[in-house]
Design an enzyme around this catalytic site. Structure first.
Site, PDB file in Angstrom:
ATOM      1  N   ASP A 267       4.359   9.675 -29.834  1.00  0.00           N
ATOM      2  CA  ASP A 267       4.074  10.743 -30.786  1.00  0.00           C
ATOM      3  C   ASP A 267       4.529  10.252 -32.159  1.00  0.00           C
ATOM      4  O   ASP A 267       5.300   9.283 -32.255  1.00  0.00           O
ATOM      5  CB  ASP A 267       4.833  12.003 -30.363  1.00  0.00           C
ATOM      6  CG  ASP A 267       4.658  13.154 -31.332  1.00  0.00           C
ATOM      7  OD1 ASP A 267       3.510  13.405 -31.759  1.00  0.00           O
ATOM      8  OD2 ASP A 267       5.668  13.798 -31.682  1.00  0.00           O
TER       9      ASP A 267
ATOM     10  N   ASP B  37       5.342  12.521 -35.467  1.00  0.00           N
ATOM     11  CA  ASP B  37       6.321  13.321 -36.207  1.00  0.00           C
ATOM     12  C   ASP B  37       7.580  13.583 -35.386  1.00  0.00           C
ATOM     13  O   ASP B  37       7.516  14.025 -34.243  1.00  0.00           O
ATOM     14  CB  ASP B  37       5.710  14.653 -36.628  1.00  0.00           C
ATOM     15  CG  ASP B  37       4.533  14.476 -37.563  1.00  0.00           C
ATOM     16  OD1 ASP B  37       4.348  13.356 -38.068  1.00  0.00           O
ATOM     17  OD2 ASP B  37       3.793  15.458 -37.780  1.00  0.00           O
TER      18      ASP B  37
END
Length: 266
Positions: free
Chosen positions: A11, A13
């Site tokens: 991922d 953020d």
């Protein structure tokens, strides 16, 4: 029999980047005349809430609607010019040193590195290029006559991330049972479940509970690093500037799983 290739899925953020890549570009967009001071303040508040408490499904949907509507009518060329001037300054200080080290370790082990993000492809692809990622799964906004319409073609979020990972694995021949995944959010549980080695990074409260219950390792990344000190930057080219709109839409993003050649299997 030859072993099948494996991959590490990250991922973006709060896993690789220390804050929301989407909201980080609010001030440059204001300086470029694309958004108002009020919109910047809303983005700053959303950033604060995201960092403090994460974002559940309802919050993500509200943010997605706000950000996608905000960019409706923006001229793509103008956005690219703004982002070309701000990409390195905005992103460079936000990358976790621990994440960069993990990416390096996976590459040394012969694994592909794939960034999987609800953020727009305009954000994820240039950041992925900086980090040396092999492929990205990221968002895509609709463009008509050189302008963003504010519509989302595909939303890479929750279960859709897992579907995109499985599609990429089929196209590239990855052995998902021996692959790795990293995320901070409970909304990415389907993504983490898609591989044999799931890891929670700076997890929100709900993901931490699930990780503990399932025996997933919990990693804590705390050291943002100047990326230039760890990774040689490629020359600044116009394609990197595309980061802008992805940054804005990223929060609610849309995707098409893409590698450096853009489409799965391309």
């Amino acid at each position: 029999m030859a072993l099948r290739p494996t991959a590490a899925f990250f991922d973006l953020d709060k896993t690789i980047i220390a804050k929301s890549s989407t909201l980080a570009f609010s001030k440059p967009f204001q300086a470029g005349g694309l958004i108002s001071r009020r919109a910047v303040l809303r983005s700053t508040y959303a950033q604060f809430m995201y960092l403090v408490g994460g974002a559940d499904h309802d919050q993500m949907e509200k943010m997605r609607q706000f950000m996608s509507q905000l960019c409706a009518g923006w001229d793509v060329a103008t956005v690219r010019e703004i982002v070309a001037d701000t990409l390195h300054n905005i992103v460079d200080p936000l990358v976790y040193d621990e994440a960069v080290s993990l990416i390096e370790e996976h590459h040394l082990a012969g694994r592909d590195v794939v960034i999987v993000s609800t953020s727009g492809t305009e954000v994820v692809e240039p950041i992925g290029a900086m980090l040396g990622a092999d492929h990205v799964i990221a968002t895509q906004l609709e463009v008509v006559d050189g302008k963003y319409t504010g519509e989302i073609e595909y939303y890479a979020y929750a279960e859709e991330k897992a579907k995109a990972i499985r599609a990429l694995a089929e196209a590239r021949g990855y052995d998902l049972d021996n692959s790795f995944a990293y995320s901070d959010s409970v909304t990415d549980v389907p993504m983490l479940e898609a591989v044999g080695h799931a890891h929670a990074v700076n997890p929100d409260r709900d993901l931490r509970k699930i990780a503990v219950a399932r025996g997933w390792p919990v990693l804590v990344f705390v050291k943002p690093v100047a990326l230039r000190s760890r990774v040689p930057f490629p020359p600044a080219v116009p394609t990197l500037a595309a980061l802008a709109v992805g940054g804005v839409v990223a929060v609610g993003g849309v995707l098409w799983a893409s590698s450096r050649k853009r489409r799965l299997g391309a």
